[in-house]
Design an enzyme around this catalytic site. Structure first.
Site, PDB file in Angstrom:
ATOM      1  N   ASP A 494       0.809  -1.248  -0.026  1.00  0.00           N
ATOM      2  CA  ASP A 494       0.001   0.003  -0.276  1.00  0.00           C
ATOM      3  C   ASP A 494       0.890   1.026  -0.044  1.00  0.00           C
ATOM      4  OD1 ASP A 494      -2.057   1.865   0.402  1.00  0.00           O
ATOM      5  OD2 ASP A 494      -3.376   0.042   1.521  1.00  0.00           O
ATOM      6  N   ASP A 609      -6.046   3.119  -6.958  1.00  0.00           N
ATOM      7  CA  ASP A 609      -6.841   3.406  -5.892  1.00  0.00           C
ATOM      8  C   ASP A 609      -7.175   4.853  -6.135  1.00  0.00           C
ATOM      9  OD1 ASP A 609      -8.373   3.153  -3.645  1.00  0.00           O
ATOM     10  OD2 ASP A 609      -6.685   3.229  -2.113  1.00  0.00           O
ATOM     11  N   GLU A 612     -11.899   7.808  -7.912  1.00  0.00           N
ATOM     12  CA  GLU A 612     -13.547   8.134  -7.996  1.00  0.00           C
ATOM     13  C   GLU A 612     -13.476   9.666  -8.844  1.00  0.00           C
ATOM     14  OE1 GLU A 612     -12.812   5.234  -5.497  1.00  0.00           O
ATOM     15  OE2 GLU A 612     -12.231   7.251  -4.869  1.00  0.00           O
ATOM     16  N   ARG A 691     -10.382   0.534  -7.922  1.00  0.00           N
ATOM     17  CA  ARG A 691     -11.464   0.897  -7.038  1.00  0.00           C
ATOM     18  C   ARG A 691     -12.947   1.392  -7.685  1.00  0.00           C
ATOM     19  NH1 ARG A 691     -10.906   4.013  -1.465  1.00  0.00           N
ATOM     20  NH2 ARG A 691     -10.844   5.690  -2.669  1.00  0.00           N
ATOM     21  N   ASP A 707     -13.139  -0.329   0.973  1.00  0.00           N
ATOM     22  CA  ASP A 707     -12.897  -0.257   2.359  1.00  0.00           C
ATOM     23  C   ASP A 707     -13.884  -1.019   3.182  1.00  0.00           C
ATOM     24  OD1 ASP A 707     -10.595   0.625   1.446  1.00  0.00           O
ATOM     25  OD2 ASP A 707     -11.287   2.787   2.207  1.00  0.00           O
ATOM     26  N   HIS A 765      -6.053  -8.088   2.977  1.00  0.00           N
ATOM     27  CA  HIS A 765      -5.903  -6.691   3.042  1.00  0.00           C
ATOM     28  C   HIS A 765      -6.588  -6.212   4.049  1.00  0.00           C
ATOM     29  CE1 HIS A 765      -4.363  -2.826   1.946  1.00  0.00           C
ATOM     30  NE2 HIS A 765      -5.697  -2.253   1.472  1.00  0.00           N
TER      31      HIS A 765
END
Length: 1028
Positions: A494, A609, A612, A691, A707, A765
């Site tokens: 990450d 990630d 959006e 994502r 998440d 994760h």
């Protein structure tokens, strides 16, 4: 390391921005493309020279004097609301068309290399002749003096006339609608599926607010009427004239409706402004069909006076899309509404949301607007998929896709009916006739793009966490997992591996030796995937951080209203800006960053990630401008009550237009650029997990569900999430095993590792403030259960890989709800506690703490226990199956032949071992299956036919093996065969007429043929004789 620099011109016409390492033998086409790139970059340098001077002054002189640095130059929130402006113009239409064409031809550009990842720009001086300000709508109704017909409209037939918060009676009656405050009657309709758990965060599914309208349309309300409808070569063309104003700014007075009879099982309905171009979603690249299908399975009927239409299935004469009697069509600048009656309550999709598989039609609302939001019921989440699949009363299935990238609100009501409202674009709707669910998804993915074929190694087990914080800690957890004998293929990191959370860097202190660790992974036959966020640090000194320097030079960042890079804040220490992945030079820019980073760390895939895109601020540091883009006249029920909540301002500019229109496409466009970059950088099959997604994502990459919280509710809900994304054409999908947010428990993680072993994408994760949750950290029971479940996954990898091959060819899902295979069995319609891999394998996970049995629904037919091989007859009822802590129940469907392999702890090892077959006959003693096999990592193996395809057919006493394709000639060896439900003792087994070693288990009636070394590249048969 590649460095950006301005060189002297190579000739009199063009100067190059970058060094040219190309060998002299490059093809003429490649040299021509490089020449074009040189010219484009030179032009960019001249055009942006003045702008760069301003930036230097800002960065070096003005910024140090400002308390908040470059953030002070973002657009400020004003107290005066700006006039309503159009959401698109013709120049953006042309740019969108150019981008669409570039995406369509991208496979050829990839062959040329990074320097060819661009397309031509439309000059900025293209003029939009349309007015900038939306004219005020006027009421054109011819029935103003006639009271609306409001009496005796049942509650279930009331369609909301004033959607949005806080409607009033005056507002309602001013629109010519009916007002009646009602007490919602007690619910008589059952919930779609049993509620196993209540969420620990957010409202319970049954506690979400009901969207029962007080203001509703009268029976005689007419918004548009047809003024003509004409059969055409493509199907139908019709025009609709505005009859009654919607009350929203910018009503379109004249609409054009085209019905394209594209195939026998697909019809496209496109409703546009007949006089002015509007924003049209450019991707996914959809087929262009201008001729009518010869024998369509549907009829299209326009209802002239009502401005409505019906699409009917010919075979059953059942309307499957019926706007007659639903909410009237609305078509204003920022409010589009299309409503249809549904043939049944059985509807699925409209994601991404955290809820049961079968949607609740009891006054429920869903919003499609990509947002960085930890999954909770009722929230809009990371992805938008305006697609639904519906079942009809006779078990037939159809699907509907609205190709629209703007924010969308979907309201289901118990009539049943569905109303879709979008805040921009056009109404571009596809209807797929199936008639089976698998065929619906196949027809859908034919439009949006077939799923990519993943590399074989990506089907192994992946492990990660946010907060390893050093390469030594990463290595420690990696090593202890291997030492525990847990099958394991891919290590992840990450953002804690980065230097100050900056993309394309790694911390030279705590992660010193990361490149060497990655090489160690490769030597062990394993792979490495790091995270890459789209946000680029925007507070770097010149010539110190190439991703910022090059982005500024190429002018590819999203722009604010002052035409400067839009500045927000994510993980970077000071400020963040975002690449505009629709810009003609963005893929070139992104490819350069990926190439430079890969030269440091030879990663094997990309985890993208925060796309959006996520922003820790809502807009800039000072918010967003006050205008109709940030605050549209109709606002779907988005979380945060703002479109720009934790994202960019809607009025920011991208090359194709406003972020208002492009927001939901951001992650998708990043995936496309990343896919191209990985193909060039690695020259192997790309592997991407994103994502944020949109229809078409599955053609380029996969998804994980974000998440999720570590609780039993999210364990259960993850099944619906995985099944939904398979319906959306994204079969490479999984949830964070054991949960991301919060602390897991031993019992929860044990059962989640078992379930996660059967996600198509299997990764453990969790967050940086949680406990370690890799199996070894949680003790022996979790290790034993994880090893056992993942060993079964690795045995089944040839079958799973074949399912992905089938998905790549046909679009059919890898993970499927039971009703996909048993569509005529209504008892399967709501089941989201068990699921199928393909048509052959049923997975029944434990979803309750302390449970050691499960209730499994067994549709009619023969089923077999995966572990022991004994037969269980399905009678369309629930059966109790044993589920001790070290076992997840698995069942094989009768009629199936499943290809398997001897397991190992990495896919690199297991591919070297022999293959096997599990033959599970149906009631007639017959079974069939297939195996797809290739080298597991090369590009375009299917297209170039560099693969092997083996077909298996079994009948009483025989298995026939036939290799229908041998493009991959490496040895593929059959080592063992298990035949289930062999009724009596076997006396002889032969292969190609020669005796073979075998064993017979009389208790479970299993014939085992072992110690084989038979090539699968040549046809042969296995025969056996029974005693007596």
């Amino acid at each position: 390391m590649v460095q950006i620099q301005t060189q002297k011109p190579k000739d009199a016409s063009c100067a190059t921005l970058v060094e040219d390492p190309s060998p002299p033998h490059l093809s003429a086409r490649v040299r021509k493309q490089k020449k074009r790139m040189e010219c484009v970059l030179t032009s960019m340098s001249f055009l942006t020279g003045l702008w760069l001077t301003i930036i230097i002054v800002v960065v070096l002189i003005i910024t140090p004097r400002c308390r908040n640095g470059i953030r002070e130059f973002t657009a400020a929130t004003t107290s005066i609301f700006s006039p309503n402006v159009y959401t698109s113009n013709p120049s953006q239409t042309q740019r969108a068309a150019d981008y669409r064409q570039w995406v369509e031809t991208l496979p050829e550009e990839i062959k040329c290399g990074v320097d060819c990842l661009f397309y031509n720009m439309v000059p900025d001086d293209v003029k939009d002749r349309d007015p900038k300000v939306i004219p005020t709508s006027v009421n054109t109704s011819t029935n103003d003096a006639v009271p609306p017909l409001c009496n005796d409209i049942p509650l279930s037939q009331r369609f909301d006339c004033t959607p949005g918060p806080n409607p009033t009676k005056d507002m309602c009656e001013a629109k010519g609608c009916c007002w009646q405050e009602v007490q919602v009657p007690p619910r008589t309709k059952p919930y779609p599926a049993p509620r196993l758990h209540h969420p620990t965060h957010g409202p319970a599914l049954e506690d979400l607010p009901l969207n029962v309208p007080y203001c509703f349309y009268p029976r005689d309300y007419r918004s548009y009427t047809f003024i003509n409808a004409t059969p055409e070569a493509h199907g139908y063309t019709a025009f609709l004239q505005l009859h009654t104003s919607s009350g929203y700014p910018g009503d379109v007075g004249l609409l054009r409706l085209d019905a394209f009879f594209e195939t026998n099982t697909r019809i496209r309905i496109k409703i546009r402004d007949a006089q002015r171009s509007r924003w049209e979603t450019p991707i996914p690249v959809v087929p262009v069909v201008n001729s009518s299908a010869p024998t369509p399975a549907y009829t299209f009927t326009p209802h002239l006076t009502e401005g409505a239409f019906t699409i009917t299935r010919k075979s059953s004469r059942l309307p499957i899309v019926n706007t007659q009697g639903a909410a009237p069509l609305t078509y204003a600048e920022q409010m589009l509404q299309l409503s249809t009656l549904l043939p049944s309550d059985h509807i699925y999709g409209l994601g991404e949301h955290l809820e049961s598989l079968l949607l609740d039609t009891y006054w429920q609302r869903r919003v499609l607007w990509n947002l960085d939001q930890a999954p909770e019921p009722g929230r809009n989440l990371y992805s938008s998929h305006p697609f639904y699949l519906a079942l009809e009363p006779d078990g037939n299935a159809h699907g509907v896709f609205l190709l629209n990238s703007n924010a969308i609100e979907a309201v289901l009501q118990p009539l049943p009916a569905l109303t879709l409202r979008a805040i921009g674009g056009i109404l571009d709707m596809y209807v797929f006739l199936g008639p089976t669910p698998n065929q619906v998804i196949s027809q859908y993915t034919e439009v949006i793009g077939r799923p990519f074929l993943p590399p074989y190694w990506s089907l192994g087990y992946h492990q990660c966490r946010f907060g390893y914080n050093s390469v030594n800690r990463t290595r420690e957890v990696w090593q202890r997992t291997r030492d525990a004998g847990i099958p394991f293929d891919v290590q992840w990191n990450d953002i804690d591996y980065m230097e100050e959370f900056k993309d394309f860097t790694y911390d030279q202190n705590s992660f010193e030796g990361l490149p060497e660790f990655v090489e160690e992974l490769h030597e062990a036959g394993m792979h490495y995937v790091p995270i890459v966020d789209p946000g680029i640090s925007a507070n770097e000194a010149p010539n110190t951080y190439p991703p910022w320097d090059e982005g500024v030079h190429l002018n590819i960042f999203v722009r604010n209203e002052s035409d400067l890079p839009f500045i927000g804040k994510v993980w970077n220490t000071e400020s963040t800006t975002w690449p505009d992945f629709t810009h003609p030079l963005a893929a070139y820019y992104w490819g350069r960053q990926m190439l430079r980073f890969h030269n440091q760390i030879p990663f094997d895939g990309a985890w993208i990630d925060m796309n959006e895109p996520s922003n820790f601020w809502s807009g800039s540091s000072k918010g967003c401008p006050q205008n109709n883009l940030e605050h549209p006249p109709f606002l779907p029920d988005v979380h945060g009550n703002l479109l720009y909540y934790h994202t960019l301002c809607m009025s920011t500019h991208q090359y194709l237009g406003l972020h208002y229109n492009l927001h939901n496409l951001y992650g998708f466009t990043e995936t496309i650029a990343t896919n191209a970059a990985l193909q060039i950088v690695r020259a192997k099959r790309p592997f991407i997990i994103s994502r944020s997604t949109f229809p078409g994502q599955g053609h380029y990459g996969g998804h994980w569900t974000g998440d999720v919280y570590s609780d039993w509710f999210n364990l259960w809900q993850s099944i619906a999430g995985i099944l939904n994304f398979n319906m959306y054409g994204i079969p490479m999908v999984g949830a964070d095993i054991c949960g991301f947010n919060g602390n897991t428990t031993k019992n929860l993680c044990l059962r989640w590792m078992q379930l996660g072993a059967f996600y198509p994408f299997s990764r453990n994760h969790n967050t940086d403030d949680g406990i370690d949750q890799d199996p070894v950290a949680l003790g022996k029971d979790v290790v034993d259960a994880s090893r056992a479940a993942l060993t079964q996954r690795y045995i089944l990898l040839p079958y799973l890989y074949t399912l992905f091959f089938n998905a790549h060819l046909t679009g059919e899902p890898v993970a499927r709800p039971l009703f996909f295979q048993f569509t005529k069995d209504p008892d399967t319609y709501s089941i989201d506690t068990q699921f199928m891999w393909g048509s052959a394998l049923m997975i029944v996970p434990v979803l309750q703490e302390h449970a050691t049995t499960v209730q499994a629904y067994l549709p009619h037919g023969l089923w077999y226990d995966w572990y022991e091989g004994y037969m269980v007859e399905g009678l369309g009822d629930f059966r109790t199956l044993d589920a001790p802590r070290n076992k997840i129940p698995l069942l094989v469907r009768g009629g199936s032949i499943i290809p398997t392999q001897l397991p190992a702890n990495t896919t690199t090892q297991s591919r070297k071992l022999g293959r096997g077959l599990v033959v599970a006959p149906d009631a007639r003693g017959r079974a069939a299956g297939e195996l797809y096999w290739d080298d597991g990592d090369s590009l375009d193996t299917v297209e170039s036919k560099m693969f092997t395809r083996v077909e298996f057919i079994s009948g009483p006493g025989i298995i026939r093996v036939n290799c229908s394709m041998t493009g991959y000639t490496a040895p593929v060896t059959l080592s063992y065969v298990y035949v289930l439900n062999v009724a009596s003792n076997v006396t002889e087994v032969t292969i190609k007429g020669k005796p073979a070693h075998f064993e017979y288990d009389a208790t479970n009636k299993v014939l085992s043929v072992v110690d084989l070394a038979q090539s699968l590249l040549q046809p042969f048969s296995v025969n056996w004789k029974l005693h007596g």
